[in-house]
Design an enzyme around this catalytic site. Sequence first.
Site, mmCIF file in Angstrom:
data_model
loop_
_atom_site.group_PDB
_atom_site.id
_atom_site.type_symbol
_atom_site.label_atom_id
_atom_site.label_comp_id
_atom_site.label_asym_id
_atom_site.label_seq_id
_atom_site.Cartn_x
_atom_site.Cartn_y
_atom_site.Cartn_z
ATOM 1 N N LYS A 1 0.862 -1.206 0.102
ATOM 2 C CA LYS A 1 0.006 0.045 0.038
ATOM 3 C C LYS A 1 0.932 1.268 -0.366
ATOM 4 C CE LYS A 1 -2.591 -1.471 3.437
ATOM 5 N NZ LYS A 1 -3.892 -2.151 4.124
ATOM 6 N N PHE B 1 -14.117 4.318 9.372
ATOM 7 C CA PHE B 1 -12.810 4.587 8.823
ATOM 8 C C PHE B 1 -12.888 4.366 7.287
ATOM 9 C CE2 PHE B 1 -12.795 0.093 10.059
ATOM 10 C CZ PHE B 1 -12.378 -0.628 8.799
ATOM 11 N N ARG C 1 -1.328 -14.318 4.109
ATOM 12 C CA ARG C 1 -1.954 -13.905 5.380
ATOM 13 C C ARG C 1 -1.376 -14.116 6.466
ATOM 14 N NH1 ARG C 1 -6.270 -10.119 4.926
ATOM 15 N NH2 ARG C 1 -6.701 -10.804 7.155
ATOM 16 N N THR D 1 -4.376 -7.640 11.195
ATOM 17 C CA THR D 1 -4.806 -6.487 10.597
ATOM 18 C C THR D 1 -4.324 -5.353 11.316
ATOM 19 O OG1 THR D 1 -6.817 -7.248 9.662
ATOM 20 C CG2 THR D 1 -6.842 -4.894 9.899
ATOM 21 N N ARG E 1 3.608 -7.112 8.985
ATOM 22 C CA ARG E 1 3.288 -6.136 9.685
ATOM 23 C C ARG E 1 3.956 -5.975 11.041
ATOM 24 N NH1 ARG E 1 -3.132 -7.184 8.000
ATOM 25 N NH2 ARG E 1 -2.989 -5.696 6.035
ATOM 26 N N ASN F 1 -0.916 -0.035 7.761
ATOM 27 C CA ASN F 1 -0.199 -1.383 8.122
ATOM 28 C C ASN F 1 0.329 -1.866 6.891
ATOM 29 O OD1 ASN F 1 -2.482 -1.979 6.700
ATOM 30 N ND2 ASN F 1 -3.439 -3.336 8.140
ATOM 31 N N GLU G 1 -10.407 -9.628 -6.406
ATOM 32 C CA GLU G 1 -9.297 -8.628 -6.486
ATOM 33 C C GLU G 1 -8.447 -8.763 -7.700
ATOM 34 O OE1 GLU G 1 -7.763 -9.226 -2.342
ATOM 35 O OE2 GLU G 1 -9.780 -8.415 -1.540
#
Length: 227
Positions: free
Chosen positions: A83, A131, A160, A166, A177, A187, A201
């Site tokens: 990200k 959020f 994952r 998360t 993370r 994150n 996705e």
Amino acid sequence: MFARTIVRSAVRPVSFTVKARTFTTKARNTTTKTSFHLTLAAVGVATASAFSYAYLQKSIAADSKPIAGVQGTFSERTFIAVKPDGVQRGLVGKVISRFEERGYKLVGLKAIAPSKELAEKHYADLKSRPFFSGLVNYMTSGTPVIAMVWEGKDVIKQGRAMIGATNPLGSDPGTIRGQYAISVGRNIIHGSDSFESVEKEIGLWFGQAGELIDWTPANVDWVQADN
Ligand code: DAT
Ligand code: MG
């Protein structure tokens, strides 16, 4: 290596011919030089065309499997994205290394500054969360997202696990993370959470034909086997 072999075999006989003819008449030499250049140009054009044709053909027919591979097999795929915060912090290489070193295969990769529409579709299941608008703003900041598709046995679940919880405060220290993040809103990485999410996705981020490449790593027998 392949390209070097082609060039050597295409050029060597021609240059030998030219060397021999320099000892004959000037007229012949000029003709030879002209024809040498023409031959070289023709070889160049033919080689470039052959490579372009092969490349285009391969891209078009790049991916014959289902977009998310076959669940539970070595062809299972997942969608992973570094990200904008991960990109700003220079963590792209570290993320890629972890997946590569684990033994997964990279079959799609691109930098993309997502539109609001793409970000909203990607996180559509979180639309009602408080959020959500902040999440979409952060994803669409203009800093690129590095979008990837990785392939390998159990890659959805293992991806994952490698990413971690998360909220990074709950992520194990050995996870991505857990090593690089301390805030849930920063994150650094996304990973699909189910086969259905992968289908959705990859469809969103790599929906065009030829964006994923089906290839075989040279070390496949040393990485993939249940014996
Ligand atoms: P994950 O990214 O682990 O799949 P998710 O799908 O529940 O987690 O949420 C997507 C992203 O939204 C997450 O990576 C960061 C953000 N997010 C989730 N919960 C949040 C919260 N309580 N506060 C702020 N941002 C949150
Ligand atoms: Mg999620």
